[in-house]
Scaffold this active site. Structure first.
Site, PDB file in Angstrom:
ATOM      1  N   ASP A 142       0.842  -1.190   0.000  1.00 10.17           N
ATOM      2  CA  ASP A 142       0.000   0.000   0.000  1.00 10.17           C
ATOM      3  C   ASP A 142       0.878   1.241   0.000  1.00 10.17           C
ATOM      4  O   ASP A 142       1.800   1.358   0.810  1.00 10.17           O
ATOM      5  CB  ASP A 142      -0.913  -0.008   1.231  1.00 10.17           C
ATOM      6  CG  ASP A 142      -2.046   1.001   1.099  1.00 10.17           C
ATOM      7  OD1 ASP A 142      -2.390   1.387  -0.033  1.00 10.17           O
ATOM      8  OD2 ASP A 142      -2.595   1.395   2.149  1.00 10.17           O
ATOM      9  N   HIS A 149      -3.864  14.058   0.840  1.00  8.88           N
ATOM     10  CA  HIS A 149      -4.092  13.162   1.980  1.00  8.88           C
ATOM     11  C   HIS A 149      -2.931  13.255   2.973  1.00  8.88           C
ATOM     12  O   HIS A 149      -3.145  13.419   4.181  1.00  8.88           O
ATOM     13  CB  HIS A 149      -4.264  11.720   1.496  1.00  8.88           C
ATOM     14  CG  HIS A 149      -4.338  10.708   2.596  1.00  8.88           C
ATOM     15  ND1 HIS A 149      -5.392  10.646   3.483  1.00  8.88           N
ATOM     16  CD2 HIS A 149      -3.479   9.722   2.975  1.00  8.88           C
ATOM     17  CE1 HIS A 149      -5.180   9.657   4.352  1.00  8.88           C
ATOM     18  NE2 HIS A 149      -4.028   9.086   4.067  1.00  8.88           N
ATOM     19  N   GLU A 215     -10.585   3.918   3.477  1.00 14.64           N
ATOM     20  CA  GLU A 215      -9.649   4.683   2.664  1.00 14.64           C
ATOM     21  C   GLU A 215     -10.032   4.433   1.211  1.00 14.64           C
ATOM     22  O   GLU A 215      -9.995   3.292   0.731  1.00 14.64           O
ATOM     23  CB  GLU A 215      -8.194   4.300   2.955  1.00 14.64           C
ATOM     24  CG  GLU A 215      -7.758   4.831   4.320  1.00 14.64           C
ATOM     25  CD  GLU A 215      -6.267   4.737   4.592  1.00 14.64           C
ATOM     26  OE1 GLU A 215      -5.565   3.948   3.921  1.00 14.64           O
ATOM     27  OE2 GLU A 215      -5.798   5.458   5.507  1.00 14.64           O
ATOM     28  N   GLU A 217      -9.294   4.169  -2.342  1.00 17.03           N
ATOM     29  CA  GLU A 217      -8.069   3.957  -3.118  1.00 17.03           C
ATOM     30  C   GLU A 217      -8.417   3.239  -4.421  1.00 17.03           C
ATOM     31  O   GLU A 217      -9.503   2.694  -4.580  1.00 17.03           O
ATOM     32  CB  GLU A 217      -7.061   3.084  -2.347  1.00 17.03           C
ATOM     33  CG  GLU A 217      -6.675   3.638  -0.980  1.00 17.03           C
ATOM     34  CD  GLU A 217      -5.437   2.957  -0.372  1.00 17.03           C
ATOM     35  OE1 GLU A 217      -4.676   2.300  -1.108  1.00 17.03           O
ATOM     36  OE2 GLU A 217      -5.254   3.093   0.849  1.00 17.03           O
ATOM     37  N   ASP A 249      -9.233   0.414   1.746  1.00 14.14           N
ATOM     38  CA  ASP A 249      -8.259  -0.007   2.759  1.00 14.14           C
ATOM     39  C   ASP A 249      -8.827   0.350   4.140  1.00 14.14           C
ATOM     40  O   ASP A 249      -8.468   1.354   4.732  1.00 14.14           O
ATOM     41  CB  ASP A 249      -6.929   0.726   2.494  1.00 14.14           C
ATOM     42  CG  ASP A 249      -5.863   0.369   3.507  1.00 14.14           C
ATOM     43  OD1 ASP A 249      -5.935  -0.722   4.089  1.00 14.14           O
ATOM     44  OD2 ASP A 249      -4.945   1.194   3.706  1.00 14.14           O
ATOM     45  N   ARG A 253      -8.478   3.598  13.155  1.00 10.31           N
ATOM     46  CA  ARG A 253      -7.626   4.755  13.465  1.00 10.31           C
ATOM     47  C   ARG A 253      -7.089   4.747  14.893  1.00 10.31           C
ATOM     48  O   ARG A 253      -5.959   5.189  15.132  1.00 10.31           O
ATOM     49  CB  ARG A 253      -8.400   6.057  13.248  1.00 10.31           C
ATOM     50  CG  ARG A 253      -8.881   6.274  11.839  1.00 10.31           C
ATOM     51  CD  ARG A 253      -7.740   6.393  10.865  1.00 10.31           C
ATOM     52  NE  ARG A 253      -8.236   6.542   9.496  1.00 10.31           N
ATOM     53  CZ  ARG A 253      -7.500   6.294   8.422  1.00 10.31           C
ATOM     54  NH1 ARG A 253      -6.247   5.882   8.534  1.00 10.31           N
ATOM     55  NH2 ARG A 253      -8.022   6.453   7.223  1.00 10.31           N
ATOM     56  N   GLN A 256      -4.418   2.128  15.139  1.00 10.57           N
ATOM     57  CA  GLN A 256      -3.279   2.627  14.350  1.00 10.57           C
ATOM     58  C   GLN A 256      -2.465   3.663  15.125  1.00 10.57           C
ATOM     59  O   GLN A 256      -1.240   3.625  15.147  1.00 10.57           O
ATOM     60  CB  GLN A 256      -3.812   3.251  13.054  1.00 10.57           C
ATOM     61  CG  GLN A 256      -2.742   3.739  12.085  1.00 10.57           C
ATOM     62  CD  GLN A 256      -3.339   4.244  10.755  1.00 10.57           C
ATOM     63  OE1 GLN A 256      -4.555   4.210  10.565  1.00 10.57           O
ATOM     64  NE2 GLN A 256      -2.496   4.686   9.859  1.00 10.57           N
ATOM     65  N   LYS A 269      -4.713  -2.272   9.952  1.00 10.27           N
ATOM     66  CA  LYS A 269      -4.976  -2.368   8.511  1.00 10.27           C
ATOM     67  C   LYS A 269      -5.169  -3.806   8.034  1.00 10.27           C
ATOM     68  O   LYS A 269      -5.598  -4.015   6.910  1.00 10.27           O
ATOM     69  CB  LYS A 269      -3.782  -1.802   7.731  1.00 10.27           C
ATOM     70  CG  LYS A 269      -3.453  -0.357   8.035  1.00 10.27           C
ATOM     71  CD  LYS A 269      -4.301   0.576   7.235  1.00 10.27           C
ATOM     72  CE  LYS A 269      -3.761   1.995   7.307  1.00 10.27           C
ATOM     73  NZ  LYS A 269      -4.544   2.883   6.456  1.00 10.27           N
ATOM     74  N   THR A 273      -9.190  -5.751   3.483  1.00  8.29           N
ATOM     75  CA  THR A 273      -9.046  -4.793   2.383  1.00  8.29           C
ATOM     76  C   THR A 273      -9.996  -5.278   1.301  1.00  8.29           C
ATOM     77  O   THR A 273      -9.935  -6.449   0.912  1.00  8.29           O
ATOM     78  CB  THR A 273      -7.604  -4.799   1.839  1.00  8.29           C
ATOM     79  OG1 THR A 273      -6.706  -4.519   2.912  1.00  8.29           O
ATOM     80  CG2 THR A 273      -7.420  -3.772   0.730  1.00  8.29           C
ATOM     81  N   THR A 366      -4.688   6.496   0.006  1.00  4.49           N
ATOM     82  CA  THR A 366      -5.943   7.240   0.060  1.00  4.49           C
ATOM     83  C   THR A 366      -5.921   8.382  -0.945  1.00  4.49           C
ATOM     84  O   THR A 366      -4.958   9.145  -1.003  1.00  4.49           O
ATOM     85  CB  THR A 366      -6.153   7.815   1.467  1.00  4.49           C
ATOM     86  OG1 THR A 366      -5.986   6.763   2.399  1.00  4.49           O
ATOM     87  CG2 THR A 366      -7.528   8.437   1.611  1.00  4.49           C
ATOM     88  N   GLU A 380     -10.294  12.490   7.486  1.00  3.57           N
ATOM     89  CA  GLU A 380     -10.158  13.834   6.928  1.00  3.57           C
ATOM     90  C   GLU A 380     -11.507  14.539   6.789  1.00  3.57           C
ATOM     91  O   GLU A 380     -11.625  15.723   7.073  1.00  3.57           O
ATOM     92  CB  GLU A 380      -9.502  13.758   5.539  1.00  3.57           C
ATOM     93  CG  GLU A 380      -8.091  13.199   5.562  1.00  3.57           C
ATOM     94  CD  GLU A 380      -7.671  12.731   4.173  1.00  3.57           C
ATOM     95  OE1 GLU A 380      -7.881  11.542   3.866  1.00  3.57           O
ATOM     96  OE2 GLU A 380      -7.161  13.563   3.402  1.00  3.57           O
TER      97      GLU A 380
HETATM   98 CA    CA Z   1      -4.034   3.014   2.685  1.00  4.96          CA
END
Ligand code: CA
Length: 433
Positions: A142, A149, A215, A217, A249, A253, A256, A269, A273, A366, A380
């Site tokens: 990734d 971002h 995310e 992507e 993804d 948070r 993380q 993560k 996915t 992202t 975000e």
């Molecule tokens: Ca990602």
């Protein structure tokens, strides 16, 4: 006839199909697209290679059995439960199949159009089919290649004045992700448990993620790998790419934030996915090639390529709470904003001598655009939960709630048609107790 002009003809905007639904300007799968996937259906539960056309799937195993699809290799690559063996035949084979299918499905070709028996054997309604993970994925990487971002995240968690770390504008930053938990669109996603470090407590607690996020992507699938110790040059890199998918993804948070120093995300993560089931080839995306953003400073020589290497792909995310009838669009953006190109990502990935293999999946990172409604994550969009989103139905959201269904959609807008990716969806299930 030469192969290049035949390939060019598959992109002709005026080409129509005798599969009427493919000619609808809002359909994702016109005859110009021809994306590859793996499907089964209620009459035949064997997984096999299919190509989407309008609301139908054309069964390549059935076409080959009927003698309508010729490959220079005699290998049986379509009656398979992944695309890997077909992809491994190489770009000439992908293009040959694209050219043959485009002709067979064109409104002026009678072979299949006028043969009801053959049509019944080789076309399946998408509504009657189940789509499966299209490739066996040996490795998943990734990247983190959207400047908007990276700037947003850097502003939120570090310093708005120095949001980008100095290495960011010198290389496509990436990390090795987890291939085993890549799932196909429609697979439910269970909220993960993990270590959470609450600000008022000295030690972490164990529990369900409270800041579950998406995310937005895209991903690209490796079509031709490189040997160990043999880097892929930036200018050659696109020839190693089979095609693209949408990719979500999913990210925890809070897990993380506590675990990511110093080696990056891990459990935050690796739980899931999601990718879209149809792989849109780079050949189909060719008319939508555009210039990438200007790169300053000029990248080091191994990251140079001439010409245009971004693609104009419209992207959007919708959220539908379980009880809601209507989904709310929470973000709209475009792949063309990405600072680092797929070619640069692949050149950087392999420059050390790292090998890649057929089916490897590379996430873009992202994709956030320049405006507040074009950000590719709730982190975000709600600025880490400080600005809740108002939904059309079902209240507000900071992060995801159980029962929320998230759907990514993506398409390239042509003149009177769209080359689409379909959707990439998943519903959140409650955490295990
Ligand atoms: Ca990602």
């Amino acid at each position: 006839m030469n192969a290049l002009s035949d390939l060019q003809a598959t992109l002709e905007p005026s080409r129509k199909s005798w599969v009427e639904s493919a000619n609808d300007s809002a359909n994702n799968f016109p005859v110009q697209n021809l994306p590859f996937g793996i499907f089964s259906d209620r009459h035949n539960d064997a997984r096999r290679v299919g190509v989407a056309i309008g609301d139908e799937i054309v069964d390549l195993a059935a076409l080959q059995a009927a003698g309508l699809l010729n490959l220079s290799s005699k290998a049986d690559v379509f009656a398979r439960d992944t695309l890997n063996d077909f992809i491994a035949l190489g770009r000439d084979a992908w293009r040959s199949v694209r050219i043959q299918l485009s002709k067979l499905l064109s409104s002026d070709t009678a072979t299949l159009r006028d043969d009801a028996d053959l049509r019944a054997k080789s076309l399946v309604h998408q509504a009657d089919a189940q789509l499966h993970l299209p490739v066996q994925i040996p490795g998943y990487t990734d990247f983190y290649s959207s400047k908007e971002h990276a700037t947003n995240v850097g502003s939120m968690f570090r310093d708005p004045k120095n949001a980008l770390l100095p290495n960011w504008s010198e290389m496509p930053i990436g990390y090795n992700g987890r291939a085993s938990s890549v799932v196909v669109s429609g697979t439910p996603v269970r909220r993960p448990n993990g270590q959470l470090k609450l600000p008022d407590q000295e030690r972490p607690v164990f529990g369900a993620c409270r800041k579950l996020d998406i995310e937005l992507e895209t991903g690209f699938v490796i079509g031709g790998g490189n040997g160990l110790g043999e880097p892929i040059a930036c200018a050659e890199a696109e020839a190693h790419i089979f095609g693209m998918v949408l990719l979500n993804d999913w990210s925890a948070r809070d897990i993380q934030q506590w675990e990511y120093v110093p080696l990056g995300p891990f459990n935050a993560k690796t739980f899931a996915t999601t990718i879209s089931p149809w792989i849109v080839t780079l050949d189909a995306l060719e008319p939508f090639r555009v210039a990438q953003p200007v790169q300053e400073p000029q990248p080091l020589a191994y990251l140079h390529h001439d010409g245009e290497h971004a693609f104009d792909i419209h992207l959007e995310v919708t959220l539908r709470p379980r009880e809601a009838k209507q989904a709310s669009t929470i973000a709209r953006t475009n792949f063309r904003h990405m600072y680092w190109t797929m070619a640069q990502q692949l050149a950087h990935h392999t420059v050390s001598g790292c090998n890649t293999r057929v089916g490897d999946l590379m996430g873009s990172g992202t994709i956030s655009g320049p405006t507040g409604d074009s950000y590719g994550s709730l982190l975000e969009l709600t600025w880490n939960g400080k600005k809740p989103l108002e939904l059309r139905e079902g209240g507000t959201r900071t992060f995801l709630e159980d029962g929320d269904e998230l759907t990514l959609a993506g398409w390239c807008q042509g003149d009177g048609y769209r080359v689409g990716f379909g959707t990439c969806a998943g519903e959140i299930l409650p955490a295990r107790r």
